[in-house]
Design a protein around this motif. Structure first.
Motif, PDB file in Angstrom:
ATOM      1  N   CYS A 135      -6.940  19.649   2.817  1.00 51.93           N
ATOM      2  CA  CYS A 135      -6.238  20.748   3.496  1.00 51.93           C
ATOM      3  C   CYS A 135      -4.749  20.733   3.197  1.00 51.93           C
ATOM      4  O   CYS A 135      -3.999  21.547   3.758  1.00 51.93           O
ATOM      5  CB  CYS A 135      -6.438  20.638   5.012  1.00 51.93           C
ATOM      6  N   ALA A 136      -4.295  19.813   2.354  1.00 55.47           N
ATOM      7  CA  ALA A 136      -2.861  19.618   2.154  1.00 55.47           C
ATOM      8  C   ALA A 136      -2.428  19.904   0.720  1.00 55.47           C
ATOM      9  O   ALA A 136      -3.152  19.624  -0.227  1.00 55.47           O
ATOM     10  CB  ALA A 136      -2.477  18.193   2.531  1.00 55.47           C
ATOM     11  N   ASP A 137      -1.217  20.439   0.593  1.00 57.77           N
ATOM     12  CA  ASP A 137      -0.612  20.616  -0.729  1.00 57.77           C
ATOM     13  C   ASP A 137      -0.277  19.250  -1.327  1.00 57.77           C
ATOM     14  O   ASP A 137      -0.375  19.045  -2.535  1.00 57.77           O
ATOM     15  CB  ASP A 137       0.661  21.455  -0.614  1.00 57.77           C
ATOM     16  N   ILE A 138       0.160  18.331  -0.464  1.00 55.74           N
ATOM     17  CA  ILE A 138       0.503  16.981  -0.913  1.00 55.74           C
ATOM     18  C   ILE A 138      -0.258  15.980  -0.042  1.00 55.74           C
ATOM     19  O   ILE A 138       0.122  15.722   1.094  1.00 55.74           O
ATOM     20  CB  ILE A 138       2.025  16.713  -0.799  1.00 55.74           C
ATOM     21  N   PRO A 139      -1.354  15.423  -0.553  1.00 52.53           N
ATOM     22  CA  PRO A 139      -2.083  14.407   0.211  1.00 52.53           C
ATOM     23  C   PRO A 139      -1.500  13.016  -0.035  1.00 52.53           C
ATOM     24  O   PRO A 139      -1.269  12.616  -1.178  1.00 52.53           O
ATOM     25  CB  PRO A 139      -3.504  14.504  -0.343  1.00 52.53           C
ATOM     26  N   ILE A 140      -1.228  12.300   1.044  1.00 50.10           N
ATOM     27  CA  ILE A 140      -0.740  10.929   0.949  1.00 50.10           C
ATOM     28  C   ILE A 140      -1.796  10.021   1.574  1.00 50.10           C
ATOM     29  O   ILE A 140      -2.016  10.073   2.792  1.00 50.10           O
ATOM     30  CB  ILE A 140       0.612  10.756   1.681  1.00 50.10           C
ATOM     31  N   GLU A 141      -2.457   9.230   0.760  1.00 54.66           N
ATOM     32  CA  GLU A 141      -3.500   8.336   1.238  1.00 54.66           C
ATOM     33  C   GLU A 141      -3.041   6.896   1.070  1.00 54.66           C
ATOM     34  O   GLU A 141      -2.993   6.368  -0.048  1.00 54.66           O
ATOM     35  CB  GLU A 141      -4.804   8.582   0.477  1.00 54.66           C
ATOM     36  N   ALA A 188       0.838  -1.208   0.000  1.00 58.82           N
ATOM     37  CA  ALA A 188       0.000   0.000   0.000  1.00 58.82           C
ATOM     38  C   ALA A 188       0.871   1.255   0.000  1.00 58.82           C
ATOM     39  O   ALA A 188       0.563   2.245  -0.674  1.00 58.82           O
ATOM     40  CB  ALA A 188      -0.926  -0.007   1.218  1.00 58.82           C
ATOM     41  N   VAL A 189       1.969   1.199   0.740  1.00 56.79           N
ATOM     42  CA  VAL A 189       2.892   2.340   0.784  1.00 56.79           C
ATOM     43  C   VAL A 189       3.552   2.545  -0.576  1.00 56.79           C
ATOM     44  O   VAL A 189       3.732   3.678  -1.038  1.00 56.79           O
ATOM     45  CB  VAL A 189       3.950   2.138   1.889  1.00 56.79           C
ATOM     46  N   ARG A 190       3.904   1.456  -1.239  1.00 63.72           N
ATOM     47  CA  ARG A 190       4.556   1.557  -2.551  1.00 63.72           C
ATOM     48  C   ARG A 190       3.710   2.360  -3.537  1.00 63.72           C
ATOM     49  O   ARG A 190       4.241   3.102  -4.369  1.00 63.72           O
ATOM     50  CB  ARG A 190       4.845   0.158  -3.110  1.00 63.72           C
ATOM     51  N   LYS A 191       2.408   2.236  -3.437  1.00 67.27           N
ATOM     52  CA  LYS A 191       1.513   2.923  -4.368  1.00 67.27           C
ATOM     53  C   LYS A 191       1.570   4.441  -4.229  1.00 67.27           C
ATOM     54  O   LYS A 191       1.174   5.161  -5.155  1.00 67.27           O
ATOM     55  CB  LYS A 191       0.077   2.439  -4.171  1.00 67.27           C
ATOM     56  N   VAL A 192       2.016   4.931  -3.089  1.00 63.02           N
ATOM     57  CA  VAL A 192       2.042   6.391  -2.888  1.00 63.02           C
ATOM     58  C   VAL A 192       3.461   6.944  -2.874  1.00 63.02           C
ATOM     59  O   VAL A 192       3.694   8.064  -2.428  1.00 63.02           O
ATOM     60  CB  VAL A 192       1.300   6.786  -1.581  1.00 63.02           C
ATOM     61  N   ILE A 193       4.418   6.195  -3.408  1.00 61.13           N
ATOM     62  CA  ILE A 193       5.801   6.692  -3.468  1.00 61.13           C
ATOM     63  C   ILE A 193       5.912   8.010  -4.237  1.00 61.13           C
ATOM     64  O   ILE A 193       6.682   8.892  -3.835  1.00 61.13           O
ATOM     65  CB  ILE A 193       6.742   5.611  -4.044  1.00 61.13           C
ATOM     66  N   PRO A 194       5.148   8.223  -5.330  1.00 60.29           N
ATOM     67  CA  PRO A 194       5.244   9.535  -5.995  1.00 60.29           C
ATOM     68  C   PRO A 194       4.921  10.705  -5.065  1.00 60.29           C
ATOM     69  O   PRO A 194       5.592  11.746  -5.101  1.00 60.29           O
ATOM     70  CB  PRO A 194       4.218   9.428  -7.129  1.00 60.29           C
ATOM     71  N   GLN A 195       3.924  10.547  -4.210  1.00 61.76           N
ATOM     72  CA  GLN A 195       3.572  11.612  -3.264  1.00 61.76           C
ATOM     73  C   GLN A 195       4.628  11.744  -2.166  1.00 61.76           C
ATOM     74  O   GLN A 195       4.939  12.850  -1.724  1.00 61.76           O
ATOM     75  CB  GLN A 195       2.203  11.335  -2.635  1.00 61.76           C
ATOM     76  N   ILE A 196       5.186  10.618  -1.752  1.00 62.94           N
ATOM     77  CA  ILE A 196       6.251  10.658  -0.737  1.00 62.94           C
ATOM     78  C   ILE A 196       7.480  11.354  -1.313  1.00 62.94           C
ATOM     79  O   ILE A 196       8.147  12.137  -0.635  1.00 62.94           O
ATOM     80  CB  ILE A 196       6.594   9.233  -0.254  1.00 62.94           C
ATOM     81  N   GLU A 197       7.770  11.088  -2.579  1.00 58.34           N
ATOM     82  CA  GLU A 197       8.907  11.738  -3.249  1.00 58.34           C
ATOM     83  C   GLU A 197       8.738  13.258  -3.258  1.00 58.34           C
ATOM     84  O   GLU A 197       9.678  14.005  -2.953  1.00 58.34           O
ATOM     85  CB  GLU A 197       9.030  11.222  -4.685  1.00 58.34           C
ATOM     86  N   LYS A 198       7.545  13.724  -3.600  1.00 59.34           N
ATOM     87  CA  LYS A 198       7.292  15.169  -3.598  1.00 59.34           C
ATOM     88  C   LYS A 198       7.489  15.752  -2.205  1.00 59.34           C
ATOM     89  O   LYS A 198       8.021  16.860  -2.046  1.00 59.34           O
ATOM     90  CB  LYS A 198       5.862  15.452  -4.079  1.00 59.34           C
ATOM     91  N   THR A 199       7.072  14.994  -1.208  1.00 59.97           N
ATOM     92  CA  THR A 199       7.225  15.458   0.169  1.00 59.97           C
ATOM     93  C   THR A 199       8.694  15.586   0.545  1.00 59.97           C
ATOM     94  O   THR A 199       9.116  16.591   1.119  1.00 59.97           O
ATOM     95  CB  THR A 199       6.520  14.482   1.131  1.00 59.97           C
ATOM     96  N   THR A 233       1.309   1.192  11.313  1.00 62.91           N
ATOM     97  CA  THR A 233       2.517   0.641  10.691  1.00 62.91           C
ATOM     98  C   THR A 233       2.842   1.401   9.409  1.00 62.91           C
ATOM     99  O   THR A 233       4.011   1.714   9.138  1.00 62.91           O
ATOM    100  CB  THR A 233       2.325  -0.855  10.375  1.00 62.91           C
ATOM    101  N   SER A 234       1.828   1.730   8.645  1.00 54.85           N
ATOM    102  CA  SER A 234       2.062   2.490   7.409  1.00 54.85           C
ATOM    103  C   SER A 234       2.597   3.882   7.723  1.00 54.85           C
ATOM    104  O   SER A 234       3.453   4.397   7.000  1.00 54.85           O
ATOM    105  CB  SER A 234       0.776   2.580   6.576  1.00 54.85           C
ATOM    106  N   HIS A 235       2.116   4.484   8.804  1.00 60.08           N
ATOM    107  CA  HIS A 235       2.609   5.814   9.183  1.00 60.08           C
ATOM    108  C   HIS A 235       4.096   5.752   9.513  1.00 60.08           C
ATOM    109  O   HIS A 235       4.875   6.611   9.083  1.00 60.08           O
ATOM    110  CB  HIS A 235       1.840   6.352  10.390  1.00 60.08           C
ATOM    111  N   LYS A 236       4.477   4.744  10.282  1.00 61.30           N
ATOM    112  CA  LYS A 236       5.895   4.598  10.646  1.00 61.30           C
ATOM    113  C   LYS A 236       6.744   4.403   9.406  1.00 61.30           C
ATOM    114  O   LYS A 236       7.827   5.004   9.278  1.00 61.30           O
ATOM    115  CB  LYS A 236       6.064   3.403  11.594  1.00 61.30           C
ATOM    116  N   MET A 237       6.274   3.594   8.477  1.00 59.10           N
ATOM    117  CA  MET A 237       7.029   3.354   7.258  1.00 59.10           C
ATOM    118  C   MET A 237       7.205   4.632   6.440  1.00 59.10           C
ATOM    119  O   MET A 237       8.303   4.950   5.971  1.00 59.10           O
ATOM    120  CB  MET A 237       6.340   2.275   6.417  1.00 59.10           C
ATOM    121  N   VAL A 238       6.126   5.387   6.287  1.00 55.00           N
ATOM    122  CA  VAL A 238       6.189   6.609   5.481  1.00 55.00           C
ATOM    123  C   VAL A 238       7.086   7.650   6.141  1.00 55.00           C
ATOM    124  O   VAL A 238       7.905   8.291   5.459  1.00 55.00           O
ATOM    125  CB  VAL A 238       4.772   7.174   5.245  1.00 55.00           C
ATOM    126  N   LEU A 239       6.962   7.823   7.445  1.00 55.14           N
ATOM    127  CA  LEU A 239       7.808   8.811   8.123  1.00 55.14           C
ATOM    128  C   LEU A 239       9.272   8.392   8.079  1.00 55.14           C
ATOM    129  O   LEU A 239      10.162   9.240   7.917  1.00 55.14           O
ATOM    130  CB  LEU A 239       7.359   9.006   9.568  1.00 55.14           C
TER     131      LEU A 239
END
Length: 302
Positions: free
Chosen positions: A176-182, A41-52, A200-206
């Motif tokens: 409310c966010a410039d970059i939404p990560i769902e 699930a985290v892999r799917k939002v890597i583009p948004q994580i990259e922007k962040t 767990t997903s929050h820890k991985m993304v952070l």
């Protein structure tokens, strides 16, 4: 306000409809199976994580900060990531901070009602004098926590870059966010307990955001944490091992150089590889914006 019962994170997981009747082994295997879906699930939002990460690197390079804002489990995950940055990367405690609904006491004991106060989220950020150089990441599994929403709305009004991390599609805080990560992790094995897969997903993304940003601002050489704060025996031994690994110097000589620098790994490495004294090594590191490899290259050019 969106009904909580309609959120994916509040749904019932059909694989665990008889959780209370399962054996210990089957519960553990099911939890493990379900946890394995989080990384996908985290892999799917890597583009948004990259922007962040790009925005966080910009913030660090311009004197800005990274602030995590959350309540309950989500907020505590933010605290865990923030407090590890100074010992791991030698950063100031002010560079990466966590803002938790209910204050520091909420880290250890639930403070009921704090997360429902939208104005409190704004006030807590106001007290930190948020500005346009900062990046504010609001974390809420439900995507609707008023405290987090209030903080993001206020941060945006101050010109800060805003990022949301949630586990439901089209969440309120995403708006409310410039970059939404769902990160869509789906229903938990224990219905509504987002301290499980969602957290767990929050820890991985952070982990991904803070670690990659530190790499891209010179806090890492090769794959080593060369800016660590060697504040105890274990970390001093780790520092010595890093210097030995990079310079191929024996332990006694590496320790001797480290002692000259006060166990500053970067300084020791540049002193050895560039064959310069401590003052010159410091100048080279500053000229290289903190990057060890660049500092050594500059020494060979000069």
């Amino acid at each position: 306000m969106e009904k909580l019962s309609l959120l994916t994170t509040e749904g019932s997981n059909p694989k665990t409809s008889r959780l209370d009747e399962m054996s210990i082994k089957d519960i553990l295997k099911t939890m493990n199976d379900e946890d394995q879906t989080v990384a996908l699930a985290v892999r799917k939002v890597i583009p948004q994580i990259e922007k962040t990460v790009e925005k966080v690197v910009e913030a660090f390079n311009s004197g800005g900060r990274l602030l995590y804002v959350g309540a309950g489990t989500s907020g505590r995950v933010g605290v865990m990531d923030a407090v590890e940055c100074p010992p791991t990367f030698g950063t100031s405690p002010d560079l990466v901070k966590a803002v938790l609904a209910g204050g520091k006491g909420a880290m250890y004991e639930a403070i009921e009602g704090a997360e429902d106060d939208e104005t409190l989220g704004a006030k807590d950020l106001e007290n930190l004098q948020i500005n346009g150089r900062d990046v504010i990441i609001g974390i809420a599994a439900s995507g609707r926590t008023p405290y987090v929403k209030g903080a993001l709305v206020y941060a945006k009004s101050r010109g800060a870059t805003t990022v949301s991390i949630s586990n439901n599609e089209n969440s309120l805080i995403s708006n409310c966010a410039d970059i939404p990560i769902e990160v869509i992790t789906g229903p938990e094995i224990l219905t509504g307990s987002t301290r499980l897969r969602a957290a767990t997903s929050h820890k991985m993304v952070l982990n991904m955001i803070s670690t990659t940003a530190m790499v891209k601002t010179g806090k890492v050489y090769q794959n080593l944490m060369v800016d660590l704060n060697a504040s105890n025996f274990k970390l001093r031994e780790r520092a010595k091992k890093m210097v030995c690994t990079i310079t191929e110097m024996d332990e006694d000589k590496a320790e001797s150089v480290l002692k000259q620098t006060g166990y500053n790994v970067k300084l020791a490495i540049v002193m050895i590889l560039a064959e310069v004294d401590k003052e010159k090594a410091q100048t080279l590191i500053e000229s290289a914006d903190g990057f060890v490899g660049k500092a050594v290259t500059l020494a060979s050019i000069k």
